[in-house]
Design a protein around this motif. Structure first.
Motif, PDB file in Angstrom:
ATOM      1  N   ASP A 102       0.876  -1.265  -0.005  1.00  0.00           N
ATOM      2  CA  ASP A 102      -0.079  -0.147  -0.103  1.00  0.00           C
ATOM      3  C   ASP A 102       0.666   1.412   0.034  1.00  0.00           C
ATOM      4  O   ASP A 102       2.224   1.163   0.540  1.00  0.00           O
ATOM      5  CB  ASP A 102      -0.900  -0.143   1.082  1.00  0.00           C
ATOM      6  N   GLU A 103       0.351   2.210  -0.307  1.00  0.00           N
ATOM      7  CA  GLU A 103       1.043   3.734  -0.517  1.00  0.00           C
ATOM      8  C   GLU A 103       1.278   4.041   0.997  1.00  0.00           C
ATOM      9  O   GLU A 103       0.407   3.800   1.700  1.00  0.00           O
ATOM     10  CB  GLU A 103       0.337   4.584  -1.132  1.00  0.00           C
ATOM     11  N   PRO A 104       2.155   4.543   1.510  1.00  0.00           N
ATOM     12  CA  PRO A 104       2.410   5.088   2.712  1.00  0.00           C
ATOM     13  C   PRO A 104       1.447   6.118   3.282  1.00  0.00           C
ATOM     14  O   PRO A 104       1.210   5.899   4.426  1.00  0.00           O
ATOM     15  CB  PRO A 104       4.027   5.932   2.672  1.00  0.00           C
ATOM     16  N   ALA A 105       0.925   7.006   2.632  1.00  0.00           N
ATOM     17  CA  ALA A 105      -0.150   7.799   3.062  1.00  0.00           C
ATOM     18  C   ALA A 105      -1.426   7.314   3.201  1.00  0.00           C
ATOM     19  O   ALA A 105      -2.455   7.958   3.667  1.00  0.00           O
ATOM     20  CB  ALA A 105      -0.038   9.032   2.263  1.00  0.00           C
ATOM     21  N   HIS A 106      -1.595   6.157   2.538  1.00  0.00           N
ATOM     22  CA  HIS A 106      -3.086   5.676   2.493  1.00  0.00           C
ATOM     23  C   HIS A 106      -3.262   4.794   3.750  1.00  0.00           C
ATOM     24  O   HIS A 106      -2.490   4.203   4.439  1.00  0.00           O
ATOM     25  CB  HIS A 106      -3.104   4.504   1.349  1.00  0.00           C
ATOM     26  N   ASP A 107      -4.782   4.961   4.334  1.00  0.00           N
ATOM     27  CA  ASP A 107      -5.086   4.303   5.214  1.00  0.00           C
ATOM     28  C   ASP A 107      -5.161   2.669   4.980  1.00  0.00           C
ATOM     29  O   ASP A 107      -6.613   2.433   4.733  1.00  0.00           O
ATOM     30  CB  ASP A 107      -6.467   5.011   5.672  1.00  0.00           C
ATOM     31  N   PHE A 108      -4.640   1.978   5.508  1.00  0.00           N
ATOM     32  CA  PHE A 108      -4.415   0.498   5.392  1.00  0.00           C
ATOM     33  C   PHE A 108      -5.464  -0.196   5.952  1.00  0.00           C
ATOM     34  O   PHE A 108      -6.163  -0.746   5.533  1.00  0.00           O
ATOM     35  CB  PHE A 108      -3.148  -0.037   5.175  1.00  0.00           C
ATOM     36  N   ALA A 109      -5.806   0.427   7.095  1.00  0.00           N
ATOM     37  CA  ALA A 109      -6.804  -0.335   8.136  1.00  0.00           C
ATOM     38  C   ALA A 109      -8.133  -0.261   7.320  1.00  0.00           C
ATOM     39  O   ALA A 109      -8.804  -1.237   7.458  1.00  0.00           O
ATOM     40  CB  ALA A 109      -6.715   0.294   9.491  1.00  0.00           C
ATOM     41  N   LYS A 110      -8.506   1.077   7.006  1.00  0.00           N
ATOM     42  CA  LYS A 110      -9.596   1.385   6.355  1.00  0.00           C
ATOM     43  C   LYS A 110      -9.961   0.438   5.093  1.00  0.00           C
ATOM     44  O   LYS A 110     -11.115  -0.191   4.767  1.00  0.00           O
ATOM     45  CB  LYS A 110      -9.973   2.792   5.879  1.00  0.00           C
ATOM     46  N   TYR A 111      -8.779   0.383   4.462  1.00  0.00           N
ATOM     47  CA  TYR A 111      -8.844  -0.296   3.111  1.00  0.00           C
ATOM     48  C   TYR A 111      -9.152  -1.844   3.546  1.00  0.00           C
ATOM     49  O   TYR A 111     -10.037  -2.643   2.699  1.00  0.00           O
ATOM     50  CB  TYR A 111      -7.799  -0.339   2.454  1.00  0.00           C
ATOM     51  N   ALA A 112      -8.427  -2.363   4.256  1.00  0.00           N
ATOM     52  CA  ALA A 112      -8.290  -3.874   4.764  1.00  0.00           C
ATOM     53  C   ALA A 112      -9.699  -3.973   5.413  1.00  0.00           C
ATOM     54  O   ALA A 112     -10.473  -5.245   4.976  1.00  0.00           O
ATOM     55  CB  ALA A 112      -7.353  -4.069   5.779  1.00  0.00           C
ATOM     56  N   VAL A 113     -10.365  -3.243   6.128  1.00  0.00           N
ATOM     57  CA  VAL A 113     -11.630  -3.520   6.844  1.00  0.00           C
ATOM     58  C   VAL A 113     -12.621  -3.606   5.608  1.00  0.00           C
ATOM     59  O   VAL A 113     -13.676  -4.453   5.609  1.00  0.00           O
ATOM     60  CB  VAL A 113     -12.095  -2.429   7.601  1.00  0.00           C
ATOM     61  N   GLN A 114     -12.845  -2.818   4.548  1.00  0.00           N
ATOM     62  CA  GLN A 114     -13.591  -2.727   3.535  1.00  0.00           C
ATOM     63  C   GLN A 114     -13.250  -4.131   2.555  1.00  0.00           C
ATOM     64  O   GLN A 114     -14.457  -4.624   2.168  1.00  0.00           O
ATOM     65  CB  GLN A 114     -13.472  -1.488   2.700  1.00  0.00           C
ATOM     66  N   ALA A 115     -12.055  -4.307   2.632  1.00  0.00           N
ATOM     67  CA  ALA A 115     -11.823  -5.702   1.683  1.00  0.00           C
ATOM     68  C   ALA A 115     -12.415  -6.979   2.503  1.00  0.00           C
ATOM     69  O   ALA A 115     -13.135  -7.903   1.721  1.00  0.00           O
ATOM     70  CB  ALA A 115     -10.335  -5.735   1.436  1.00  0.00           C
ATOM     71  N   ILE A 116     -12.290  -7.079   3.711  1.00  0.00           N
ATOM     72  CA  ILE A 116     -12.853  -8.109   4.452  1.00  0.00           C
ATOM     73  C   ILE A 116     -14.326  -8.182   4.294  1.00  0.00           C
ATOM     74  O   ILE A 116     -14.943  -9.221   4.137  1.00  0.00           O
ATOM     75  CB  ILE A 116     -12.317  -8.226   5.834  1.00  0.00           C
ATOM     76  N   GLN A 117     -14.906  -6.753   4.589  1.00  0.00           N
ATOM     77  CA  GLN A 117     -16.422  -6.835   4.599  1.00  0.00           C
ATOM     78  C   GLN A 117     -16.928  -7.569   3.070  1.00  0.00           C
ATOM     79  O   GLN A 117     -17.765  -8.288   2.982  1.00  0.00           O
ATOM     80  CB  GLN A 117     -16.881  -5.460   4.679  1.00  0.00           C
ATOM     81  N   GLN A 118     -16.276  -6.837   2.101  1.00  0.00           N
ATOM     82  CA  GLN A 118     -16.695  -7.653   0.779  1.00  0.00           C
ATOM     83  C   GLN A 118     -16.501  -8.984   0.420  1.00  0.00           C
ATOM     84  O   GLN A 118     -17.162  -9.499  -0.122  1.00  0.00           O
ATOM     85  CB  GLN A 118     -15.838  -6.866  -0.365  1.00  0.00           C
ATOM     86  N   MET A 119     -15.084  -9.691   1.112  1.00  0.00           N
ATOM     87  CA  MET A 119     -15.014 -11.044   0.914  1.00  0.00           C
ATOM     88  C   MET A 119     -16.270 -11.712   1.737  1.00  0.00           C
ATOM     89  O   MET A 119     -16.697 -12.794   1.122  1.00  0.00           O
ATOM     90  CB  MET A 119     -13.671 -11.195   1.790  1.00  0.00           C
ATOM     91  N   LEU A 120     -16.649 -11.316   3.064  1.00  0.00           N
ATOM     92  CA  LEU A 120     -17.503 -11.979   3.707  1.00  0.00           C
ATOM     93  C   LEU A 120     -18.909 -11.850   2.898  1.00  0.00           C
ATOM     94  O   LEU A 120     -19.485 -12.933   2.860  1.00  0.00           O
ATOM     95  CB  LEU A 120     -17.707 -11.314   5.046  1.00  0.00           C
TER      96      LEU A 120
END
Length: 66
Positions: free
Chosen positions: A17-35
């Protein structure tokens, strides 16, 4: 007979991920979509995501486990 239970699940999510990007927010959204994508596989089960949040104390948990 109608049944239900509450599950506790811990995941470790990592990726590039890019240094300034909110990785936690991105990861939570990805997990929600996977489920959500898996729901059609088990239409007889109603699954509600109550919360997904970053575990900021995970390092303390790891230290206690070792």
């Amino acid at each position: 007979m109608h049944k239900g239970l509450r599950l506790s699940l811990k995941l470790w999510v990592e990726g590039e991920d890019e240094p300034a990007h909110d990785f936690a927010k991105y990861a939570v959204q990805a997990i929600q979509q996977m489920l959500a994508a898996g729901k059609p596989l088990y239409p007889q089960l109603q699954v509600d995501i109550r919360s997904i949040e970053e575990d900021k104390d995970w390092e303390d948990d790891e230290k206690q486990a070792s």
